[in-house]
Design a protein around this motif. Structure first.
Motif, PDB file in Angstrom:
ATOM      1  N   PHE A  15       0.838  -1.198   0.000  1.00 23.97           N
ATOM      2  CA  PHE A  15       0.000   0.000   0.000  1.00 23.97           C
ATOM      3  C   PHE A  15       0.874   1.250   0.000  1.00 23.97           C
ATOM      4  O   PHE A  15       2.020   1.226   0.438  1.00 23.97           O
ATOM      5  N   GLN A  16       0.293   2.330  -0.484  1.00 21.43           N
ATOM      6  CA  GLN A  16       0.966   3.626  -0.484  1.00 21.43           C
ATOM      7  C   GLN A  16       0.184   4.590   0.409  1.00 21.43           C
ATOM      8  O   GLN A  16      -1.044   4.532   0.470  1.00 21.43           O
ATOM      9  N   TYR A  17       0.900   5.460   1.112  1.00 22.28           N
ATOM     10  CA  TYR A  17       0.233   6.482   1.920  1.00 22.28           C
ATOM     11  C   TYR A  17       1.052   7.766   1.904  1.00 22.28           C
ATOM     12  O   TYR A  17       2.221   7.766   1.518  1.00 22.28           O
ATOM     13  N   ARG A  18       0.422   8.859   2.315  1.00 24.89           N
ATOM     14  CA  ARG A  18       1.065  10.165   2.358  1.00 24.89           C
ATOM     15  C   ARG A  18       1.078  10.638   3.807  1.00 24.89           C
ATOM     16  O   ARG A  18       0.066  10.561   4.493  1.00 24.89           O
ATOM     17  N   GLU A  19       2.232  11.130   4.246  1.00 29.84           N
ATOM     18  CA  GLU A  19       2.388  11.544   5.642  1.00 29.84           C
ATOM     19  C   GLU A  19       2.765  13.021   5.721  1.00 29.84           C
ATOM     20  O   GLU A  19       3.684  13.471   5.037  1.00 29.84           O
ATOM     21  N   THR A  20       2.034  13.753   6.552  1.00 28.80           N
ATOM     22  CA  THR A  20       2.274  15.177   6.756  1.00 28.80           C
ATOM     23  C   THR A  20       2.273  15.451   8.258  1.00 28.80           C
ATOM     24  O   THR A  20       1.403  14.962   8.972  1.00 28.80           O
ATOM     25  N   GLY A  21       3.211  16.256   8.721  1.00 31.07           N
ATOM     26  CA  GLY A  21       3.258  16.617  10.140  1.00 31.07           C
ATOM     27  C   GLY A  21       4.331  15.860  10.894  1.00 31.07           C
ATOM     28  O   GLY A  21       5.003  14.973  10.357  1.00 31.07           O
TER      29      GLY A  21
END
Length: 227
Positions: A15-21
């Motif tokens: 799976f792919q995910y986007r991380e911010t913070g």
């Protein structure tokens, strides 16, 4: 606020995910609508990433995540369970739009103590009485797996009554954000949901339509931030 795209293996699938913070900030997991992907949350994440560790997941069949033979709301709920465990998220805020909103309801019903706060954008769980036609497959390439569409439509047309029956089991504070009359979603169904979940408030952003956070970002954030 910088966003990083990452890969993770969940239950043997990539799976792919986007991380911010900041990694140390309280976690917030965001789930996108049918046909979109985690990138649709970037503007929201750039603001909420100041306070939260925003983790936007490409759900199966979408974005950079795995294409599989089977698709269902339950499988996506289980993907979220594996994602939360893999990321070591004992408790987190969960935000879902449309298809991702239904996955969020199902997860919150199954694991009510894992969800700190629940935000659902312009969707009730699928309900009887509304029939969706199966659209023909487009001839041009798509950024997601077309097989998701008939699978999800089948569940919209033949919903599991338990999805509504168990709304009262969602113990977490819940915010529903409706898109008003401009949305194709019957807003009275959102009102019904808000009465079935014990600790729930409904905010309507008039004129926003179904894609509230994309059409009226400021109004969406004004609803979410105090919550």
């Amino acid at each position: 606020m910088e966003t990083h795209m990452k890969k993770i293996e969940l239950n043997g699938l990539l799976f792919q995910y986007r991380e911010t913070g900041r990694p140390s900030a309280p976690p917030l997991v965001a789930l996108h609508a049918l046909g979109l992907n985690a990138e649709s949350w970037d503007e929201v994440a750039s603001i909420l990433g100041g306070k939260y560790r925003v983790l936007a997941l490409d759900q199966r069949g979408h974005g950079g995540s795995v294409r599989t033979d089977e698709y269902s709301f339950e499988l996506m709920r289980d993907d979220l369970f594996h994602f939360a465990n893999a990321m070591d998220l004992e408790k987190f805020t969960l935000m879902g739009h449309s298809m991702g909103g239904t996955v969020s309801y199902l997860f919150s019903e199954a694991y009510p103590r894992r969800v700190e706060r629940l935000v659902v954008e312009d969707t009730p769980p699928p309900f009887t009485g509304k029939f969706f036609e199966f659209p023909p497959e487009p001839s041009e390439p798509l950024p997601f797996d077309w097989k998701v569409v008939p699978s999800i439509i089948q569940q919209l047309n033949e919903p599991n009554p338990e999805w509504w029956d168990r709304l009262s089991e969602i113990l977490t504070p819940t915010l529903l954000i409706g898109g008003g009359d401009a949305s194709h979603v019957p807003q009275e169904k959102l009102l019904e949901v808000s009465k079935l979940i014990p600790n729930c408030q409904l905010i309507t952003v008039d004129g926003a339509g179904h894609f509230v956070h994309l059409a009226k970002l400021d109004a969406f954030l004004n609803a979410v931030k105090p919550f």
